[in-house]
Design an enzyme around this catalytic site. Structure first.
Site, PDB file in Angstrom:
ATOM      1  N   HIS A  20       0.857  -1.190   0.000  1.00 50.24           N
ATOM      2  CA  HIS A  20       0.000   0.000   0.000  1.00 50.24           C
ATOM      3  C   HIS A  20       0.897   1.245   0.000  1.00 50.24           C
ATOM      4  O   HIS A  20       1.840   1.321   0.795  1.00 50.24           O
ATOM      5  CB  HIS A  20      -0.905   0.001   1.235  1.00 50.24           C
ATOM      6  CG  HIS A  20      -1.834   1.174   1.259  1.00 50.24           C
ATOM      7  ND1 HIS A  20      -2.901   1.287   0.401  1.00 50.24           N
ATOM      8  CD2 HIS A  20      -1.830   2.306   2.013  1.00 50.24           C
ATOM      9  CE1 HIS A  20      -3.515   2.437   0.620  1.00 50.24           C
ATOM     10  NE2 HIS A  20      -2.895   3.073   1.599  1.00 50.24           N
TER      11      HIS A  20
ATOM     12  N   GLY B 111     -10.103  -6.269   7.096  1.00 53.12           N
ATOM     13  CA  GLY B 111     -10.306  -4.817   7.081  1.00 53.12           C
ATOM     14  C   GLY B 111      -9.681  -4.183   5.837  1.00 53.12           C
ATOM     15  O   GLY B 111      -9.151  -4.858   4.963  1.00 53.12           O
TER      16      GLY B 111
ATOM     17  N   ASP C 278      -6.765  -2.367   4.335  1.00 52.79           N
ATOM     18  CA  ASP C 278      -5.335  -2.077   4.545  1.00 52.79           C
ATOM     19  C   ASP C 278      -4.971  -2.125   6.032  1.00 52.79           C
ATOM     20  O   ASP C 278      -4.209  -1.285   6.515  1.00 52.79           O
ATOM     21  CB  ASP C 278      -4.985  -0.697   3.947  1.00 52.79           C
ATOM     22  CG  ASP C 278      -5.220  -0.647   2.450  1.00 52.79           C
ATOM     23  OD1 ASP C 278      -4.946  -1.643   1.771  1.00 52.79           O
ATOM     24  OD2 ASP C 278      -5.680   0.397   1.960  1.00 52.79           O
TER      25      ASP C 278
ATOM     26  N   GLU D 269       8.593   1.120  -2.927  1.00 51.24           N
ATOM     27  CA  GLU D 269       7.724  -0.066  -3.075  1.00 51.24           C
ATOM     28  C   GLU D 269       8.491  -1.198  -3.751  1.00 51.24           C
ATOM     29  O   GLU D 269       8.417  -2.360  -3.337  1.00 51.24           O
ATOM     30  CB  GLU D 269       6.484   0.270  -3.911  1.00 51.24           C
ATOM     31  CG  GLU D 269       5.529   1.245  -3.253  1.00 51.24           C
ATOM     32  CD  GLU D 269       4.267   1.447  -4.073  1.00 51.24           C
ATOM     33  OE1 GLU D 269       3.697   0.467  -4.581  1.00 51.24           O
ATOM     34  OE2 GLU D 269       3.838   2.607  -4.217  1.00 51.24           O
TER      35      GLU D 269
HETATM   36  C1  GRF Z   1       1.239   1.039  -6.379  1.00 47.93           C
HETATM   37  O1  GRF Z   1       1.507   2.329  -5.917  1.00 47.93           O
HETATM   38  C2  GRF Z   1       0.612   0.202  -5.315  1.00 47.93           C
HETATM   39  O2  GRF Z   1       1.117   0.444  -4.044  1.00 47.93           O
HETATM   40  C3  GRF Z   1      -0.812   0.657  -5.399  1.00 47.93           C
HETATM   41  O3  GRF Z   1      -1.064   0.808  -6.769  1.00 47.93           O
HETATM   42  C4  GRF Z   1       0.161   1.048  -7.441  1.00 47.93           C
HETATM   43  C5  GRF Z   1       0.324  -0.053  -8.452  1.00 47.93           C
HETATM   44  O4  GRF Z   1       1.461   0.131  -9.242  1.00 47.93           O
HETATM   45  N1  GRF Z   1      -1.706  -0.214  -4.703  1.00 47.93           N
HETATM   46  P1  GRF Z   1       1.983  -1.052 -10.163  1.00 47.93           P
HETATM   47  O5  GRF Z   1       0.776  -1.632 -10.893  1.00 47.93           O
HETATM   48  O6  GRF Z   1       2.648  -2.080  -9.294  1.00 47.93           O
HETATM   49  O7  GRF Z   1       2.939  -0.416 -11.118  1.00 47.93           O
END
Ligand code: GRF
Length: 206
Positions: free
Chosen positions: A109, A143, A145, A174
């Site tokens: 997230h 829930g 997130d 990420e």
């Molecule tokens: C990411 O920012 C993820 O955290 C959110 O949606 C975006 C998806 O990006 N849930 P991708 O499809 O992985 O490029």
């Protein structure tokens, strides 16, 4: 070696980061399937390029969320994965699926939970005026997130940032923390007690 399946709805850059880590050997697992709710998702192209089988369950073609979730549960059970990674999967997973894969399903997230759950997390952060933002990898529970947190990473919010510039800065993190969390889960190095997640040290080399 564990088998993972990825659920994604769009661009799939987090899916790609997981595939790259598998190729690099930093995730010791195989990716057995991509499951998507969107026939046009670019994640599908990424899967095809990597030779990963794809299941498309076009959400829009289902009469109800219940019918979609029944097929999703079946697809998840049939693919034989041990671990499910929600990587930009833009739907709330229903209770039956959460229960079926408890402790084996994680999500990324783009916010420092528990702040800014749900959609447009980066926009929420900009509008709120926070100075630090980031991302969270967590177990999926019933829930929004809200499951136990495995890893978080933070980035600064800079003067002049908008939703897109902040999202780009968060995305870099990420792509770092999601493969890390997947790797820890695949190596059985994650222990959960209530809301608390403990990362176990790597086993000693013989
Ligand atoms: C990411 O920012 C993820 O955290 C959110 O949606 C975006 C998806 O990006 N849930 P991708 O499809 O992985 O490029």
């Amino acid at each position: 070696m564990k088998r993972i399946a990825v659920l994604a709805s769009g661009r799939g850059s987090n899916f790609q980061a997981v595939l790259d880590a598998i190729c690099a050997g930093t995730i010791r697992a195989g990716c057995v399937r991509l499951i998507t709710d969107k026939p046009g998702a670019y994640a599908i192209t990424r899967a095809e390029q990597a030779g990963i089988p794809v299941t498309v369950l076009d959400y829009a073609s289902y009469p109800s969320k219940q019918a979609y979730e029944a097929d999703l549960l079946a697809a998840m059970q049939d693919c034989g994965a041990d671990i499910f990674v929600l990587a930009g999967y833009m739907r709330i997973v229903g209770d039956a699926i959460v229960e079926a894969f408890a402790g084996r399903m994680i999500n990324i997230h783009p916010a420092l939970l528990p702040s800014f759950t749900g959609l447009h997390a980066q926009r929420q952060a900009i509008e709120y005026g926070v100075k630090v933002a980031g991302c969270t990898v967590h177990f999926v529970d019933t829930g929004l997130d809200s499951g136990p947190i495995i890893i978080q990473a933070c980035v600064p919010v800079l003067d002049g940032d908008d939703e897109d510039t902040l999202a780009g800065r968060i995305l870099v993190e990420e792509h770092r923390v999601l493969p890390r969390a997947v790797s820890l889960l695949c190596d059985d190095r994650i222990q959960v007690e209530g809301r608390h997640v403990r990362i176990l040290p790597p086993p000693k080399a013989l």
